[in-house]
Design a protein around this motif. Structure first.
Motif, mmCIF file in Angstrom:
data_model
loop_
_atom_site.group_PDB
_atom_site.id
_atom_site.type_symbol
_atom_site.label_atom_id
_atom_site.label_comp_id
_atom_site.label_asym_id
_atom_site.label_seq_id
_atom_site.Cartn_x
_atom_site.Cartn_y
_atom_site.Cartn_z
ATOM 1 N N ASN A 133 44.332 -14.516 18.558
ATOM 2 C CA ASN A 133 44.685 -13.670 17.400
ATOM 3 C C ASN A 133 44.674 -12.182 17.778
ATOM 4 O O ASN A 133 44.090 -11.349 17.082
ATOM 5 N N LEU A 134 45.337 -11.874 18.883
ATOM 6 C CA LEU A 134 45.310 -10.510 19.407
ATOM 7 C C LEU A 134 46.290 -9.609 18.653
ATOM 8 O O LEU A 134 47.488 -9.881 18.588
ATOM 9 N N ASP A 135 45.759 -8.544 18.078
ATOM 10 C CA ASP A 135 46.567 -7.496 17.432
ATOM 11 C C ASP A 135 46.289 -6.179 18.145
ATOM 12 O O ASP A 135 45.158 -5.934 18.588
ATOM 13 N N LEU A 136 47.310 -5.335 18.248
ATOM 14 C CA LEU A 136 47.115 -4.035 18.888
ATOM 15 C C LEU A 136 47.916 -2.968 18.139
ATOM 16 O O LEU A 136 49.063 -3.199 17.744
ATOM 17 N N TRP A 137 47.291 -1.823 17.943
ATOM 18 C CA TRP A 137 47.947 -0.680 17.304
ATOM 19 C C TRP A 137 47.917 0.540 18.232
ATOM 20 O O TRP A 137 46.948 0.749 18.954
ATOM 21 N N TYR A 138 48.984 1.314 18.199
ATOM 22 C CA TYR A 138 48.974 2.674 18.734
ATOM 23 C C TYR A 138 48.972 3.587 17.523
ATOM 24 O O TYR A 138 49.994 3.719 16.841
ATOM 25 N N ASP A 139 47.809 4.160 17.227
ATOM 26 C CA ASP A 139 47.622 4.908 15.965
ATOM 27 C C ASP A 139 47.986 3.993 14.794
ATOM 28 O O ASP A 139 47.398 2.944 14.662
ATOM 29 N N ASP A 140 49.002 4.351 14.004
ATOM 30 C CA ASP A 140 49.343 3.536 12.831
ATOM 31 C C ASP A 140 50.418 2.489 13.122
ATOM 32 O O ASP A 140 50.781 1.700 12.249
ATOM 33 N N LYS A 141 50.946 2.513 14.331
ATOM 34 C CA LYS A 141 52.050 1.603 14.651
ATOM 35 C C LYS A 141 51.508 0.340 15.315
ATOM 36 O O LYS A 141 50.884 0.407 16.371
ATOM 37 N N SER A 182 54.910 -5.304 28.119
ATOM 38 C CA SER A 182 54.044 -4.446 28.948
ATOM 39 C C SER A 182 52.740 -4.132 28.234
ATOM 40 O O SER A 182 51.677 -4.062 28.862
ATOM 41 N N THR A 183 52.815 -3.969 26.919
ATOM 42 C CA THR A 183 51.586 -3.734 26.143
ATOM 43 C C THR A 183 50.628 -4.909 26.301
ATOM 44 O O THR A 183 49.428 -4.725 26.515
ATOM 45 N N LEU A 184 51.166 -6.127 26.233
ATOM 46 C CA LEU A 184 50.316 -7.316 26.359
ATOM 47 C C LEU A 184 49.697 -7.406 27.747
ATOM 48 O O LEU A 184 48.493 -7.632 27.883
ATOM 49 N N ILE A 185 50.498 -7.213 28.783
ATOM 50 C CA ILE A 185 49.971 -7.350 30.153
ATOM 51 C C ILE A 185 48.879 -6.303 30.411
ATOM 52 O O ILE A 185 47.923 -6.554 31.138
ATOM 53 N N ARG A 186 49.002 -5.138 29.766
ATOM 54 C CA ARG A 186 47.996 -4.093 29.953
ATOM 55 C C ARG A 186 46.698 -4.400 29.209
ATOM 56 O O ARG A 186 45.664 -3.781 29.491
ATOM 57 N N CYS A 187 46.755 -5.347 28.300
ATOM 58 C CA CYS A 187 45.513 -5.809 27.658
ATOM 59 C C CYS A 187 44.669 -6.615 28.638
ATOM 60 O O CYS A 187 43.451 -6.702 28.483
ATOM 61 N N ILE A 220 43.531 -12.290 39.777
ATOM 62 C CA ILE A 220 44.802 -12.252 39.044
ATOM 63 C C ILE A 220 45.597 -11.038 39.502
ATOM 64 O O ILE A 220 45.030 -9.970 39.734
ATOM 65 N N ILE A 221 46.925 -11.203 39.607
ATOM 66 C CA ILE A 221 47.802 -10.064 39.890
ATOM 67 C C ILE A 221 48.784 -9.929 38.735
ATOM 68 O O ILE A 221 49.521 -10.874 38.419
ATOM 69 N N LEU A 222 48.773 -8.772 38.098
ATOM 70 C CA LEU A 222 49.724 -8.454 37.039
ATOM 71 C C LEU A 222 50.886 -7.689 37.658
ATOM 72 O O LEU A 222 50.677 -6.773 38.440
ATOM 73 N N MET A 223 52.102 -8.068 37.300
ATOM 74 C CA MET A 223 53.281 -7.371 37.818
ATOM 75 C C MET A 223 54.172 -6.966 36.646
ATOM 76 O O MET A 223 54.672 -7.824 35.919
ATOM 77 N N ASP A 224 54.329 -5.657 36.477
ATOM 78 C CA ASP A 224 55.121 -5.150 35.350
ATOM 79 C C ASP A 224 56.518 -4.768 35.847
ATOM 80 O O ASP A 224 56.731 -3.685 36.374
ATOM 81 N N GLU A 225 57.458 -5.695 35.703
ATOM 82 C CA GLU A 225 58.836 -5.508 36.176
ATOM 83 C C GLU A 225 58.866 -4.993 37.626
ATOM 84 O O GLU A 225 59.423 -3.930 37.913
ATOM 85 N N PRO A 226 58.274 -5.745 38.557
ATOM 86 C CA PRO A 226 58.092 -5.234 39.924
ATOM 87 C C PRO A 226 59.392 -5.070 40.718
ATOM 88 O O PRO A 226 59.388 -4.450 41.768
ATOM 89 N N CYS A 227 60.483 -5.646 40.219
ATOM 90 C CA CYS A 227 61.741 -5.599 40.989
ATOM 91 C C CYS A 227 62.806 -4.730 40.334
ATOM 92 O O CYS A 227 63.916 -4.620 40.851
#
Length: 254
Positions: free
Chosen positions: A12-20, A47-52, A171-178
């Motif tokens: 049940n992961l929710d994330l806000w950037y300020d009010d958004k 990308s927001t999810l992977i950074r969590c 674990i290795i996270l790759m954010d659009e590595p190519c």
């Protein structure tokens, strides 16, 4: 590996950037020694999810998270959890190669040095192992003291992968590595991802659906911050259950 068989699990992961609000009630289970791809249109929360998963959103002012992210069964956002320790276990490779303006050797040795390893023989072994694991050793073994900035884009990205491997993550996270690489360099990275899963769990964000189909075991389709569908990659691409997934896969929107 956790008792439940999932190395990372969101509840049940929710994330806000300020009010958004950027993520809405995301539930996802990542299995160890598999490649999991996150796909979806730009701005959908990949990308927001992977950074969590390595607490990189912590450094963004106004970022707030509710729900849980479990790593080997423990809440990585718990009060007594040190984000630095999390990031030692969960490495990250970014969209654009970002080598340090140092030698090839020192790029790889940097993390182990920070962890207090200064023995030359140990560092030599770590550097060689990491570069071999990143399929780069044979190309650079004779110029380890040269600047990393002189490598091609694809080599720089494999160097960044080697740098993350040097601290022995799980674990290795790759954010659009190519996304910044040409087709030949991309093929090398994709081949490398297939080899890495023997020893690591890989989570890759990609806007390239063909890439997701080629490299991943599991695929998650996201849209507007929501997890629309998650399953084995063959099922997602060949018989998606959700209409939104099918429309995206077939190129009718997104």
């Amino acid at each position: 590996m956790s008792i439940s068989g999932n190395i990372i699990q969101t509840e049940n992961l929710d994330l806000w950037y300020d009010d958004k609000q950027a993520l809405f009630n995301v539930n996802l289970k990542i299995r160890p020694n598999m490649v999991t791809a996150l796909i979806g249109p730009s701005g959908c929360g990949k990308s927001t999810l992977i950074r969590c998963f390595n607490r990189m959103n912590d450094v963004i002012n106004g970022c707030k998270i509710t729900g849980r992210v479990l790593y080997n069964g423990k809440d990585m956002y718990g009060e007594k959890v040190d984000p630095v320790e999390i990031r030692k276990s969960i490495g990250m490779v970014f969209q654009k190669p970002n080598p340090f303006p140092k030698s090839i050797f020192e790029n790889i040795a940097y993390g182990p040095r920070v962890q207090g390893i200064n023995n030359k023989k140990k560092l030599d072994k770590i550097v060689e192992r990491s570069l071999r694991d990143a399929a780069l050793w044979d190309e650079v073994k004779d110029r380890l003291n040269d600047s990393a900035m002189g490598l091609s884009g694809g080599q720089q990205q494999r160097l960044c992968i080697a740098r993350s491997l040097a601290i022995e993550p799980e674990i290795i996270l790759m954010d659009e590595p190519c996304s910044a690489l040409d087709p030949i360099a991309t093929a090398k990275i994709e081949d490398l991802i297939g080899k890495l899963k023997k020893d690591y769990t890989v989570i890759i964000v990609t806007h390239n659906m063909q890439q997701a189909a080629r490299v991943s075991d599991f695929t998650a389709y996201m849209y507007l911050g929501k997890m629309i569908e998650f399953g084995e990659t063959t099922q997602i691409f060949e018989s998606p259950r959700e209409e939104l997934t099918e429309k995206y896969i077939t190129g009718r929107f997104g």
